[in-house]
Design a protein around this motif. Structure first.
Motif, PDB file in Angstrom:
ATOM      1  N   SER A  91     -45.826  15.643  14.966  1.00 38.56           N
ATOM      2  CA  SER A  91     -46.974  15.577  13.989  1.00 38.56           C
ATOM      3  C   SER A  91     -47.678  16.901  15.066  1.00 38.56           C
ATOM      4  N   LYS A  92     -48.138  17.804  13.934  1.00 38.09           N
ATOM      5  CA  LYS A  92     -48.534  18.975  14.516  1.00 38.09           C
ATOM      6  C   LYS A  92     -50.344  18.380  14.976  1.00 38.09           C
ATOM      7  N   HIS A  93     -50.701  17.314  13.776  1.00 38.59           N
ATOM      8  CA  HIS A  93     -52.286  17.222  14.539  1.00 38.59           C
ATOM      9  C   HIS A  93     -52.374  15.585  14.677  1.00 38.59           C
ATOM     10  N   TYR A  94     -53.085  15.328  14.809  1.00 36.13           N
ATOM     11  CA  TYR A  94     -53.785  13.756  15.577  1.00 36.13           C
ATOM     12  C   TYR A  94     -55.413  14.165  16.095  1.00 36.13           C
ATOM     13  N   VAL A  95     -56.036  12.579  15.643  1.00 34.27           N
ATOM     14  CA  VAL A  95     -57.560  12.245  15.500  1.00 34.27           C
ATOM     15  C   VAL A  95     -57.377  11.581  17.139  1.00 34.27           C
ATOM     16  N   LYS A  96     -57.865  10.839  17.589  1.00 34.54           N
ATOM     17  CA  LYS A  96     -58.669  10.425  18.592  1.00 34.54           C
ATOM     18  C   LYS A  96     -59.758   9.811  18.448  1.00 34.54           C
ATOM     19  N   GLN A  97     -60.384   8.369  18.418  1.00 33.25           N
ATOM     20  CA  GLN A  97     -61.435   8.224  18.329  1.00 33.25           C
ATOM     21  C   GLN A  97     -62.151   7.442  19.692  1.00 33.25           C
ATOM     22  N   SER A  98     -63.198   7.680  20.270  1.00 32.36           N
ATOM     23  CA  SER A  98     -63.918   6.929  21.405  1.00 32.36           C
ATOM     24  C   SER A  98     -64.399   6.364  20.834  1.00 32.36           C
ATOM     25  N   GLU A  99     -65.634   5.581  21.643  1.00 31.17           N
ATOM     26  CA  GLU A  99     -67.217   5.062  20.946  1.00 31.17           C
ATOM     27  C   GLU A  99     -68.464   6.475  19.944  1.00 31.17           C
ATOM     28  N   ASP A 100     -68.099   7.605  21.143  1.00 33.74           N
ATOM     29  CA  ASP A 100     -69.285   7.925  20.933  1.00 33.74           C
ATOM     30  C   ASP A 100     -69.002   9.869  20.295  1.00 33.74           C
ATOM     31  N   SER A 101     -67.870   9.338  20.282  1.00 35.05           N
ATOM     32  CA  SER A 101     -66.359  11.326  20.167  1.00 35.05           C
ATOM     33  C   SER A 101     -65.595  11.075  19.167  1.00 35.05           C
ATOM     34  N   LEU A 102     -64.934  12.211  19.251  1.00 37.14           N
ATOM     35  CA  LEU A 102     -63.595  12.256  18.093  1.00 37.14           C
ATOM     36  C   LEU A 102     -62.844  13.593  18.416  1.00 37.14           C
ATOM     37  N   SER A 103     -61.680  13.873  19.019  1.00 39.99           N
ATOM     38  CA  SER A 103     -61.372  14.621  19.751  1.00 39.99           C
ATOM     39  C   SER A 103     -60.229  15.010  18.480  1.00 39.99           C
ATOM     40  N   PHE A 104     -60.121  15.904  17.875  1.00 40.21           N
ATOM     41  CA  PHE A 104     -59.119  15.961  16.938  1.00 40.21           C
ATOM     42  C   PHE A 104     -57.710  17.691  17.860  1.00 40.21           C
ATOM     43  N   TYR A 105     -56.457  17.107  17.898  1.00 43.40           N
ATOM     44  CA  TYR A 105     -55.675  17.830  18.345  1.00 43.40           C
ATOM     45  C   TYR A 105     -55.030  18.422  17.182  1.00 43.40           C
ATOM     46  N   TYR A 106     -54.206  19.800  17.955  1.00 47.80           N
ATOM     47  CA  TYR A 106     -53.625  20.621  17.174  1.00 47.80           C
ATOM     48  C   TYR A 106     -52.365  20.561  17.653  1.00 47.80           C
ATOM     49  N   ASN A 107     -51.079  20.714  17.104  1.00 51.90           N
ATOM     50  CA  ASN A 107     -50.376  21.152  18.405  1.00 51.90           C
ATOM     51  C   ASN A 107     -49.422  22.163  17.614  1.00 51.90           C
ATOM     52  N   GLY A 108     -49.982  24.099  17.599  1.00 50.96           N
ATOM     53  CA  GLY A 108     -49.151  25.021  17.732  1.00 50.96           C
ATOM     54  C   GLY A 108     -49.113  25.732  18.408  1.00 50.96           C
ATOM     55  N   LYS A 109     -48.171  25.936  19.124  1.00 50.96           N
ATOM     56  CA  LYS A 109     -47.680  26.965  19.430  1.00 50.96           C
ATOM     57  C   LYS A 109     -47.632  27.731  19.108  1.00 50.96           C
ATOM     58  N   ASP A 110     -46.954  28.659  18.069  1.00 48.16           N
ATOM     59  CA  ASP A 110     -47.495  29.602  17.404  1.00 48.16           C
ATOM     60  C   ASP A 110     -48.415  29.856  17.224  1.00 48.16           C
ATOM     61  N   ALA A 111     -50.070  29.342  17.373  1.00 49.46           N
ATOM     62  CA  ALA A 111     -51.339  29.861  17.007  1.00 49.46           C
ATOM     63  C   ALA A 111     -51.885  30.966  18.675  1.00 49.46           C
ATOM     64  N   ASP A 112     -52.532  31.395  17.912  1.00 47.56           N
ATOM     65  CA  ASP A 112     -53.167  32.377  18.621  1.00 47.56           C
ATOM     66  C   ASP A 112     -54.563  31.853  18.674  1.00 47.56           C
ATOM     67  N   LYS A 113     -55.236  31.107  17.421  1.00 51.86           N
ATOM     68  CA  LYS A 113     -56.876  30.992  17.515  1.00 51.86           C
ATOM     69  C   LYS A 113     -56.749  29.685  16.236  1.00 51.86           C
ATOM     70  N   VAL A 114     -57.495  28.793  16.853  1.00 55.25           N
ATOM     71  CA  VAL A 114     -57.699  27.310  15.880  1.00 55.25           C
ATOM     72  C   VAL A 114     -59.459  27.711  16.023  1.00 55.25           C
TER      73      VAL A 114
END
Length: 108
Positions: free
Chosen positions: A19-42
């Motif tokens: 998967s290139k993307h996933y989201v982790k949720q906590s009680e007060d925040s959302l963290s978005f993860y992108y797996n892009g070894k070829d990315a220079d800017k996201v």
């Protein structure tokens, strides 16, 4: 039965590992993860920030963007731009935007 269960577990792990993307949720925040070894800017765009791009930070193989969960909302609409190109991650719900594209919807 054990063989079926083992096959399902292996398939699940293979899919999530790729998967290139996933989201982790906590009680007060959302963290978005992108797996892009070829990315220079996201960049992260959402209705929460009037679709103004916010920079992901690079951490190892992943790019990460974290935001505070809004107290008055139970969903957000979002997309990414990777190296200047729109990227719509895999998500359970999508909606058409006003420009002919799509947005992911994340409920929380």
């Amino acid at each position: 039965m054990k063989l079926k269960l083992s096959a399902i577990i292996i398939l699940f792990l293979a899919i999530t590992a790729c998967s290139k993307h996933y989201v982790k949720q906590s009680e007060d925040s959302l963290s978005f993860y992108y797996n892009g070894k070829d990315a220079d800017k996201v960049l992260f765009y959402s209705d929460m920030n009037d679709f103004n791009g916010k920079k992901f930070k690079k951490s190892g193989e992943y790019w990460i963007y974290t935001l505070n969960k809004p107290a008055d909302l139970n969903e957000i609409k979002f997309f990414y731009k990777v190296n200047g190109k729109v990227y719509i991650p895999e998500c359970e719900m999508k909606i058409k935007d006003d420009f002919g594209g799509k947005l992911c919807i994340l409920e929380f």
